[in-house]
Design a protein around this motif. Structure first.
Motif, PDB file in Angstrom:
ATOM      1  N   PRO A 168       1.116  -0.610   0.096  1.00 40.47           N
ATOM      2  CA  PRO A 168       0.158  -0.202  -0.211  1.00 40.47           C
ATOM      3  C   PRO A 168       1.272   1.115  -0.140  1.00 40.47           C
ATOM      4  CG  PRO A 168      -1.170  -1.791   1.843  1.00 40.47           C
ATOM      5  CD  PRO A 168       0.675  -2.447   0.869  1.00 40.47           C
ATOM      6  N   SER A 169       0.468   2.218  -0.466  1.00 37.28           N
ATOM      7  CA  SER A 169       1.160   3.433  -0.914  1.00 37.28           C
ATOM      8  C   SER A 169       1.110   4.723   0.765  1.00 37.28           C
ATOM      9  CB  SER A 169       0.335   4.379  -1.571  1.00 37.28           C
ATOM     10  OG  SER A 169      -1.502   4.568  -1.156  1.00 37.28           O
ATOM     11  N   LEU A 170       0.143   3.747   1.862  1.00 37.35           N
ATOM     12  CA  LEU A 170       0.849   4.289   2.687  1.00 37.35           C
ATOM     13  C   LEU A 170       1.951   4.230   3.626  1.00 37.35           C
ATOM     14  CD1 LEU A 170      -0.079   5.833   4.581  1.00 37.35           C
ATOM     15  CD2 LEU A 170      -1.927   4.415   5.500  1.00 37.35           C
ATOM     16  N   ALA A 171       1.881   2.275   3.256  1.00 38.99           N
ATOM     17  CA  ALA A 171       2.787   1.642   3.704  1.00 38.99           C
ATOM     18  C   ALA A 171       4.106   2.172   3.183  1.00 38.99           C
ATOM     19  CB  ALA A 171       2.589   0.286   3.924  1.00 38.99           C
ATOM     20  N   LYS A 172       4.428   2.859   2.311  1.00 35.49           N
ATOM     21  CA  LYS A 172       5.500   2.546   1.788  1.00 35.49           C
ATOM     22  C   LYS A 172       6.328   4.221   1.593  1.00 35.49           C
ATOM     23  CE  LYS A 172       4.361   0.951  -3.225  1.00 35.49           C
ATOM     24  NZ  LYS A 172       4.218   1.181  -3.940  1.00 35.49           N
ATOM     25  N   GLU A 173       4.823   4.894   2.441  1.00 30.50           N
ATOM     26  CA  GLU A 173       5.200   6.157   2.538  1.00 30.50           C
ATOM     27  C   GLU A 173       5.739   6.568   4.023  1.00 30.50           C
ATOM     28  OE1 GLU A 173       2.391   9.072   2.780  1.00 30.50           O
ATOM     29  OE2 GLU A 173       2.912  10.085   4.165  1.00 30.50           O
ATOM     30  N   LEU A 174       4.926   5.490   4.805  1.00 35.88           N
ATOM     31  CA  LEU A 174       5.014   5.413   6.582  1.00 35.88           C
ATOM     32  C   LEU A 174       7.152   4.121   7.153  1.00 35.88           C
ATOM     33  CD1 LEU A 174       1.829   5.696   7.725  1.00 35.88           C
ATOM     34  CD2 LEU A 174       3.395   8.138   7.957  1.00 35.88           C
ATOM     35  N   LEU A 175       6.574   3.193   6.178  1.00 35.69           N
ATOM     36  CA  LEU A 175       7.822   2.253   6.758  1.00 35.69           C
ATOM     37  C   LEU A 175       9.072   2.993   7.084  1.00 35.69           C
ATOM     38  CD1 LEU A 175       6.470  -0.914   5.544  1.00 35.69           C
ATOM     39  CD2 LEU A 175       6.429  -0.424   7.820  1.00 35.69           C
TER      40      LEU A 175
END
Lengths: 373, 256
Positions: free
Chosen positions: B103-110
């Motif tokens: 998910p793009s959110l995971a790509k941003e936050l991890l």
């Protein structure tokens, strides 16, 4: 060692520049005046007189623009912080080794609590609008004096003995004591060392000169002391017939195996704490009646530079008030007598420090045989 | 036109209208569903990553607390590599080369959480590398508190460790977390996070339980009430007991 106030340096720079510029201008003016004649000389002297009066005005103006240069307390108020030096070599319970807490890296101890008191008092002094925050500079003990000399610190607190001969470098000022039950003590590992010392005290019973008993009792032993600390000064001055090891820190003395150390000298309050909580294999050297052997008395002071008169009065007045109110006594009992976990206290009341200001990583160093004795 | 024909015609029109409504609404329902799943997946990955960081600290505890060594070599880079390797092992996701299906959110936050964790280890270098000092209180719990705080300050997502009887009051559970923790305490151990959408489906709450391992019991085990090395009373816990949870809170803007 010479210590210079920043304001005096700046003032001398201004004067110096003025002199240099005047020196370069005067010959040219004289050459022109020769052309003009004697009338011109008179005019020049009048102008010079006016110029010198103007110089005074210029200096007054500089002082008006930069009033903080001559008042260290105003400078602290303006900065909103005061810079405090602390020795990175641990000297529990005055300052414990830095630990990691939920709030980040923190240091704690009696000296740290005292720094908080100074911060609170400065906040009140500066009007109470914004808190005056201590910024701690953890540095090696020997560097505290250099840092202070170079104007990087406003004061330092590191269980510094103020009354031992040779302990006060020129240019530094020591406050009234915040800890006056101190003294230089000794700790040992081998029981035979204690027996040797006690036998000497027994032999010299009735002799009021305890130094003679100490000198005879310690004679021939290998003694360690931290470089530059009062215990080092004491050993150098009073004990000639010993092998003196100079160590970078107390942990270095404890760890040294070769040569084997018979006695470690340090501040009694520190030795009392570490023999109970840190190095249980070591024991306080005691007299025949079981009381700790104190080589000489010393008290601990806050240190600042000689020129900071207002800060000196501020610190002395604060320490006197804290003593008078019983607050200092409470602090001393809290850190020296109560049973507590330093880590927990560090989490609750510890102070942060600037990681960039500390040595790369604290290395306790090593011990070397003193030379030239 | 007979009555029957009229009925047939109106039924046909109704069918067409319903079909139209279905085709118009379905994509947004699908999108909302995808957003939910992506957000939940992200929360799960974040909790795993924070827990992996804690695990790496735990594995290196003996090294960190070794009083005989000065420079421990436990640098932020060493820590990062260990986290990356363990995260791959647990999730098959390479934090250094995030897969496109994530998910793009995971790509941003991890990466933000990894960087925050690395910075905590960097900040602690002075403490870690002190020679002659044993216990330094740089433990999974203190690491997790700081890493969570650093991360939360940098993103719109909040992550924290929480437990019913916190030693650090900043880890005190809120009403929702307390409710879930009480429920988890009575259930058999499970690594599956408890997720729930609250505030009119605008905020995801996810709690991933943490259980006591043998290593934790030196401080949290028996005898209950006796002070541990850091000065806190032991909880009297046993291996496998619920220690707490990693709580993730993600607000979602559904108008996106």
């Amino acid at each position: 060692m010479a210590f210079y106030d920043r304001s005096s340096i700046l003032t001398s720079m201004i004067i110096g520049r003025s002199i240099i510029s005047v020196r370069s201008i005067i010959p040219r003016l004289l050459r022109r005046l020769k052309k003009i004649g004697s009338q011109g000389t008179v005019l020049f002297l009048v102008a010079l007189g006016l110029f010198l009066q103007g110089c005074g005005l210029v200096f007054d103006a500089v002082e008006l623009v930069h009033p903080l240069m001559r008042d260290e307390l105003s400078a602290i108020c303006a900065r909103g912080q005061f810079r405090v030096g602390i020795s990175v070599e641990p000297f529990r319970p005055f300052v414990f080794p830095a630990v990691y807490t939920d709030e980040g890296v923190r240091v704690t101890g009696l000296d740290v609590e005292l720094i908080r008191e100074v911060g609170d008092a400065l906040t009140t002094y500066c009007g109470g609008q914004k808190p005056i925050v201590p910024t701690l500079h953890l540095t090696r003990f020997r560097d505290l004096f250099i840092e202070m000399n170079e104007g990087h610190l406003d004061l330092f607190v590191s269980s510094i003995g103020g009354n031992v001969p040779g302990a006060r470098p020129v240019g530094l000022w020591y406050s009234i004591p915040y800890f006056h039950n101190g003294g230089i003590g000794a700790m040992i590992q081998k029981p035979e060392v204690a027996e040797k010392v006690r036998a000497e005290f027994q032999r010299q019973a009735g002799n009021p000169d305890t130094l003679a008993a100490i000198q005879a009792g310690i004679s021939g032993l290998t003694v360690a002391a931290q470089k530059g600390r009062t215990s080092h000064l004491y050993a150098e001055a009073n004990l000639k017939n010993i092998r003196l090891l100079i160590c970078d820190s107390l942990p270095a003395a404890v760890e040294t195996r070769n040569p084997g150390i018979d006695v470690i000298f340090s501040k009694h309050a520190i030795l009392d704490y570490v023999t109970k909580h840190v190095w249980p294999d070591w024991h306080l050297l005691t007299r025949n009646d079981g009381t700790p052997l104190i080589l000489t008395q010393e008290y601990f002071s806050i240190v600042t530079v000689d020129e900071h008169r207002r800060l000196q009065w501020f610190l002395n007045n604060l320490l006197y008030r804290l003593e008078e109110s019983g607050r200092l006594e409470h602090m001393r009992r809290r850190w020296l007598e109560e049973d507590y976990a330093p880590t927990r206290r560090a989490t609750i009341e510890g102070l942060p420090f600037e990681v960039s200001k500390v040595p790369e990583h604290y290395d306790q160093g090593q011990c070397r045989l003193a030379t030239g004795r | 036109m007979s009555k029957k024909d009229l009925l047939m015609k109106s039924r046909g029109l109704l069918f067409i209208a319903l079909s139209l409504v279905f085709f118009l609404v379905w994509p947004s329902i699908g999108w909302a569903q995808a957003l939910r799943e992506e957000t939940e997946k992200t929360a799960q990955h974040l909790a795993i990553l924070l827990n992996v960081g804690r695990l790496i600290i735990e594995r290196n505890q003996a090294l960190i607390d070794d009083p005989r060594k000065g420079d421990k070599g436990f640098t932020p880079e060493v820590f990062e590599q260990a986290v990356v390797d363990e995260f791959i092992r647990q999730t098959r996701i390479d934090l250094k080369d995030l897969p496109s299906h994530l998910p793009s959110l995971a790509k941003e936050l991890l990466p933000v959480l990894l960087q925050s964790s690395k910075e905590v280890v960097a900040d602690a270098q002075f403490v870690i590398n002190q020679r002659g000092i044993g216990y330094k209180n740089f433990i999974p719990a203190t690491f997790g508190s700081q890493a969570g705080r650093k991360f939360s300050n940098r993103s719109h997502v909040k992550i924290k460790q929480t437990t019913l009887n916190p030693r650090n009051l900043k880890n005190t559970p809120d009403a929702y977390e307390e409710n879930v923790l009480r429920r988890l305490a009575t259930q058999p151990a499970s690594n599956i996070p408890i997720t729930e959408w609250i505030d009119n489906e605008t905020t995801l709450r996810a709690l991933t339980p943490i259980y006591y391992s043998q290593d934790c019991l030196a401080c949290h085990g028996s005898p209950r009430g006796i002070l541990d090395i850091s000065g806190y009373p032991r909880e009297g816990a046993q291996e496998g007991d619920l220690a707490g949870a990693i709580s993730v809170q993600i607000p979602v803007n559904r108008s996106r």
